[in-house]
Design an enzyme around this catalytic site. Structure first.
Site, mmCIF file in Angstrom:
data_model
loop_
_atom_site.group_PDB
_atom_site.id
_atom_site.type_symbol
_atom_site.label_atom_id
_atom_site.label_comp_id
_atom_site.label_asym_id
_atom_site.label_seq_id
_atom_site.Cartn_x
_atom_site.Cartn_y
_atom_site.Cartn_z
ATOM 1 N N GLU A 97 0.859 -1.190 0.000
ATOM 2 C CA GLU A 97 0.000 0.000 0.000
ATOM 3 C C GLU A 97 0.891 1.235 0.000
ATOM 4 O OE1 GLU A 97 -3.390 -0.230 2.490
ATOM 5 O OE2 GLU A 97 -3.815 1.919 2.387
ATOM 6 N N ARG A 98 0.623 2.110 -0.943
ATOM 7 C CA ARG A 98 1.419 3.341 -1.126
ATOM 8 C C ARG A 98 2.883 3.022 -1.401
ATOM 9 N NH1 ARG A 98 -3.196 5.621 -2.198
ATOM 10 N NH2 ARG A 98 -4.606 5.615 -0.428
ATOM 11 N N LYS A 106 1.289 10.817 13.578
ATOM 12 C CA LYS A 106 1.862 11.296 12.314
ATOM 13 C C LYS A 106 2.437 12.692 12.500
ATOM 14 C CE LYS A 106 -0.884 8.591 9.046
ATOM 15 N NZ LYS A 106 -1.694 8.569 7.818
ATOM 16 N N GLU A 114 3.770 9.081 -0.911
ATOM 17 C CA GLU A 114 2.370 8.990 -1.321
ATOM 18 C C GLU A 114 1.847 10.316 -1.862
ATOM 19 O OE1 GLU A 114 -0.195 7.764 1.892
ATOM 20 O OE2 GLU A 114 -2.026 8.172 0.752
ATOM 21 N N GLU A 157 5.541 9.371 13.622
ATOM 22 C CA GLU A 157 5.388 8.572 12.403
ATOM 23 C C GLU A 157 5.617 9.484 11.204
ATOM 24 O OE1 GLU A 157 1.907 6.029 12.095
ATOM 25 O OE2 GLU A 157 1.923 6.164 9.913
ATOM 26 N N GLU A 212 -10.417 4.733 9.390
ATOM 27 C CA GLU A 212 -10.593 4.346 7.989
ATOM 28 C C GLU A 212 -11.137 2.921 7.860
ATOM 29 O OE1 GLU A 212 -6.748 5.266 6.196
ATOM 30 O OE2 GLU A 212 -7.426 7.308 5.837
ATOM 31 N N ARG A 226 -11.287 17.673 10.362
ATOM 32 C CA ARG A 226 -10.530 16.425 10.532
ATOM 33 C C ARG A 226 -9.194 16.659 11.244
ATOM 34 N NH1 ARG A 226 -8.669 12.399 5.677
ATOM 35 N NH2 ARG A 226 -6.672 11.855 6.584
ATOM 36 N N TRP A 268 -12.707 13.441 2.467
ATOM 37 C CA TRP A 268 -11.929 12.737 1.448
ATOM 38 C C TRP A 268 -11.990 13.491 0.117
ATOM 39 C CZ3 TRP A 268 -13.430 6.812 2.210
ATOM 40 C CH2 TRP A 268 -12.831 6.355 3.397
ATOM 41 N N LYS A 299 -3.671 -0.013 14.120
ATOM 42 C CA LYS A 299 -4.529 1.049 13.579
ATOM 43 C C LYS A 299 -5.949 0.628 13.924
ATOM 44 C CE LYS A 299 -5.969 3.024 9.099
ATOM 45 N NZ LYS A 299 -5.607 3.155 7.661
ATOM 46 N N ASP A 319 -2.493 14.300 6.990
ATOM 47 C CA ASP A 319 -2.018 13.025 6.435
ATOM 48 C C ASP A 319 -0.785 13.181 5.552
ATOM 49 O OD1 ASP A 319 -1.865 10.382 5.877
ATOM 50 O OD2 ASP A 319 -3.657 10.272 4.618
ATOM 51 N N ASN A 370 -3.185 -1.596 7.868
ATOM 52 C CA ASN A 370 -4.503 -2.111 7.476
ATOM 53 C C ASN A 370 -4.323 -3.623 7.469
ATOM 54 O OD1 ASN A 370 -5.624 0.435 7.162
ATOM 55 N ND2 ASN A 370 -4.999 0.582 5.023
HETATM 56 C C1 GCV Z 1 -2.394 2.471 5.538
HETATM 57 C C2 GCV Z 1 -3.590 7.448 4.399
HETATM 58 C C3 GCV Z 1 -3.218 6.530 3.275
HETATM 59 C C4 GCV Z 1 -3.666 5.099 3.549
HETATM 60 C C5 GCV Z 1 -3.066 4.676 4.888
HETATM 61 C C6 GCV Z 1 -3.524 5.637 5.957
HETATM 62 C C7 GCV Z 1 -2.918 5.326 7.310
HETATM 63 O O1 GCV Z 1 -4.969 7.615 4.463
HETATM 64 O O2 GCV Z 1 -3.767 7.014 2.077
HETATM 65 O O3 GCV Z 1 -3.223 4.290 2.506
HETATM 66 O O4 GCV Z 1 -3.428 3.363 5.196
HETATM 67 O O5 GCV Z 1 -3.116 6.946 5.609
HETATM 68 O O6 GCV Z 1 -1.918 5.934 7.623
HETATM 69 O O7 GCV Z 1 -3.427 4.485 8.013
#
Ligand code: GCV
Length: 753
Positions: A218-219, A411, A444, A438, A342, A387, A594, A338, A416, A261
């Site tokens: 992912e990413r 983060k 991304e 983080e 989401e 958000r 979003w 997590k 994000d 995820n």
């Molecule tokens: C792993 C953003 C990214 C998602 C990521 C999420 C997160 O939304 O687009 O791909 O999911 O951050 O950090 O949990």
């Protein structure tokens, strides 16, 4: 086969005569061998990996561990300080340290130092711990205070000979010291009168791999996952050892192997065996494995009907899962979670808090010394508020309610991983809870792998931000290193940009972001510029005709990306889903936050998200001096203007230009910078190998085209609101707004699945 010459002048096979390939057979056999034989098998594996990488072309695979031959004069000078190596081989980590020094010095100086038990020559290098090396023990070095991972490197006289000692309390410190010593040589530093004392400022320095069990990252923009789960545990790709070497060279000491995820299958016995196999490869390099834990795993793989953290069966399930893991991975690091974010399951599904969820897992791990890294990246399903405010709102009331083995992972910014965000208001706001940083290393939101964007300045900007939590000087770095609030459990995570591509990161320059993350994880005060210079010297060359221009190019590259994507504090204007390319027009869909229009709020009256006291009042989440600065349209750093304020199109910016003109000017400036990087790179062709030169040049052409696309699409879109002409010297967009809106990239890489 590459050969080494030992101190008796005999050529010998680097692999020590072991089988051609370490692979599955050696690993399997190793399980049943006595300790000394296991070390021999490990040495074989290391040597074979080293042999293999030495034979590679300049495809970037060797990363910053390139160790290319120095110029003759320079090599001669260094040889005077590297004539002889006295290093133990009693443990796998000692073997690794010794192998690194032999390999590195051999590459850099053209021949390895001779190997000895005693110092018989000037220029000896003595390596070890007090416990493992009688020679180090009798030097009476002051190793106290270095901690388990620290080391010292010192010039001194031993038995009448000039020598350098690399000493530590633990083997891993010795390995880190060996890499430091090599870095000195690789970057052209003096080895005279060395007196280095180093210890990491943070305890957990981890990579978060967003790698799925099916191999998709992912990413990820560097190909498939490097973890070949299907072939594990029987086949150990030599890459796993190379990965461990690269990370150890930076001091990275943890790897979360699977996506946040998470898939509950990673906790099944079959996958735990695979994880255990990776842990065995990483262990000599000081890297502990962690797993992302899916909160609902007790239901999905445990046969329970609930995952309620206060349910006794659920708690028992996690305790026995932890026991099972530690039986096969005694140094397992712990879980990353997590939850309720989401769409991920979490304690709130049962009316419980994040603290109750985290503490249940913490209790399961505590008897084994494991840690829970609980993410604060949460925002509500109901979208009740800005958000950017939600993590703070949910987590601050929980301060002090987490177990002592929980770190809350935050983060760098509250939305994000945007090209530029103000630091997250949680830093400094939870003094009773250790917070870990983080960062995202994978790009991304910063042009994927093809844009040259050095992230050192982004990390530096965040770490040096002053929270004012305990008055001036309460930097984010001091929050995460525990010094501000007296925490000893500390950490930092970087979302990895590593994949199966030969060059690991998808582009040569993206390796610098992995490197910079690792160096700042060790010492958050290291300057981004110094790190860039180090990386360039190690990765390309010490030729000053190359080093200076490349460092300059890197240092401005992040600001350039901000300028051509999201200038003046704009954010989250990327295309929906995959985030590839500009799409400030995105609206509608499942949730307002979003969409792009939610964040830029452009209208005829102006642009920007009002987070001042007149708007969402997100500024109030910062400590008063910061809140006053961010909340005042005249004092807020202009780079964050539209993050915190909604201002009219004719608002006078600090340059004297109206906002619309300033916006257009910044878009243009970003594109121009990419052009400058291209000219710089063109001029460097004589100093870079053809293979890497060509790829960087090609990627810069992509970046130039995409920066122009960003500029043109954004200007075309925002002009429909500003209704103002472009300022003099700024060309109109190449195409109509409809054209940009029509572009579609259904298979852009890295999207979540
Ligand atoms: C792993 C953003 C990214 C998602 C990521 C999420 C997160 O939304 O687009 O791909 O999911 O951050 O950090 O949990």
């Amino acid at each position: 086969m590459v050969t080494l010459t030992d101190r008796h002048g005999e050529n010998r096979d680097r692999s020590g005569g072991c089988a051609e390939h370490p692979g599955a057979a050696v690993r399997r056999r190793a399980l049943f061998l006595p300790f000394r034989s296991r070390i021999a098998a490990f040495l074989c594996a290391v040597a074979t990996v080293l042999c293999a990488s030495a034979a590679q072309a300049e495809d970037g695979h060797e990363l910053w561990l390139r160790h290319g031959r120095l110029a003759a004069g320079q090599a001669d000078a260094y040889r005077e300080h590297a004539s002889q190596l006295i290093a133990g081989q009693g443990t796998p980590t000692q073997v690794a340290a010794r192998a690194e020094l032999l390999r590195g010095l051999s590459g850099l100086l053209g021949a390895p130092p001779s190997v000895s038990q005693t110092v018989t020559l000037d220029g000896a290098i003595v390596v070890g711990t007090v416990a493992s090396s009688p020679l180090v023990a009798r030097l009476g070095l002051d190793l106290a205070g270095l901690g388990g991972e620290g080391y010292l490197i010192r010039t001194l006289a031993i038995d009448g000979h000039a020598a350098t000692v690399i000493a530590a309390q633990e083997d891993i410190g010795v390995l880190y010291g060996a890499f430091h010593f090599l870095r000195l040589v690789q970057t052209g530093q003096s080895l005279e009168r060395l007196d280095v004392r180093e210890s990491p400022r943070l305890k957990l320095r981890v990579l978060n791999h967003w790698d799925n069990l099916d191999g998709h990252v992912e990413r990820g923009y560097a190909g498939a996952s490097i973890w070949d789960w299907h072939k594990l545990p029987d086949y150990l790709d030599p890459r796993y050892t190379e990965y461990a070497r690269a990370n150890a060279s930076l001091g990275i000491n943890g790897a979360v192997l699977n996506n946040v995820n998470a898939d509950a299958h990673s906790l099944t016995p079959a996958y735990l065996d695979k994880t255990a196999a990776l842990a065995r490869v990483f262990r000599p390099y000081g890297i502990r494995v962690f797993l992302s834990a899916r909160f609902s795993a007790p239901i999905e793989i445990g046969g329970l009907t609930t995952a309620d953290p206060l349910d006794s069966a659920v708690r028992r399930w996690w305790r026995s899962k932890a026991d099972e893991i530690y039986r096969i991975i005694p140094d397992f690091g712990g879980f990353l979670v997590k939850a309720n974010s989401e769409g991920q399951p979490g304690p709130q599904d049962y009316g419980r808090s994040h603290a109750e969820g985290a503490n249940m897992l913490a209790d399961a791990l505590a008897p084994h010394g494991g840690t829970v890294m609980w993410r604060a990246f949460v925002y509500s399903h109901e979208e009740p508020d800005d958000r950017a405010k939600q993590a703070y709102t949910e987590f601050v009331p929980l301060d002090g309610k987490f177990r002592s083995n929980v770190l809350v992972q935050v983060k760098n910014g509250a939305v994000d991983f945007q090209p530029r965000e103000p630091f997250h208001p949680l830093f400094g706001a939870m003094p009773k809870t250790p917070l870990m940083m983080e960062f995202q290393i994978t790009k991304e939101y910063l042009g994927f792998a093809t844009h040259l964007v050095y992230l050192g300045p982004l990390y530096e900007e965040t770490l040096r931000s002053d929270t004012y939590a305990r008055g001036k000087g309460s930097t984010v770095a001091k929050v995460i290193d525990g010094s501000l609030d007296g925490h000893t459990l500390t950490g930092i995570a970087g979302v990895a940009n590593i994949g199966a591509d030969r060059n690991w990161s998808g582009s040569h320059f993206d390796q610098a972001n992995w490197y910079a993350y690792g160096r700042m994880a060790w010492n958050p005060d290291l300057p981004a510029r110094a790190i860039a210079e180090e990386w360039v010297r190690m990765t390309f060359s010490n030729d000053r005709r190359l080093v200076g221009p490349v460092v300059e190019m890197m240092m401005g590259s992040r600001q350039a990306a901000v300028d051509y994507m999201t200038p003046l504090g704009l954010h989250h204007l990327m295309a929906r889903g995959h985030h590839y390319g500009p799409a400030p027009w995105v609206e509608g869909g499942p949730r307002a936050d979003w969409t792009s229009v939610y964040y830029h709020r452009a209208g005829k009256d102006g642009i920007g998200f009002d987070r001042s006291a007149h708007g969402s009042n997100a500024v109030a989440q910062y400590f008063p001096p910061v809140a006053r600065e961010f909340g005042d349209v005249h004092r807020v750093p202009e780079d964050l203007l539209l993050w915190f304020h909604h201002v009219p199109w004719d608002y006078k910016t600090r340059s004297g230009r109206p906002l619309w003109d300033e916006l257009a000017y910044r878009y243009e400036r970003g594109v121009d910078y990419v052009g400058t990087m291209q000219s710089t790179w063109d001029g460097l062709e004589p100093y870079v190998d053809a293979e890497r030169y060509a790829q960087v040049a090609a990627f810069l052409r992509i970046q130039e085209r995409e920066a122009q696309w960003w500029r043109d699409a954004s200007i075309a879109y925002f002009q429909t609101f500003s209704e103002r002409p472009l300022p003099p010297g700024i060309a109109p967009s190449a195409h109509s707004l409809d054209y940009y809106k029509s572009l579609d990239f259904p298979y852009a890489p890295g999207d979540g699945r």
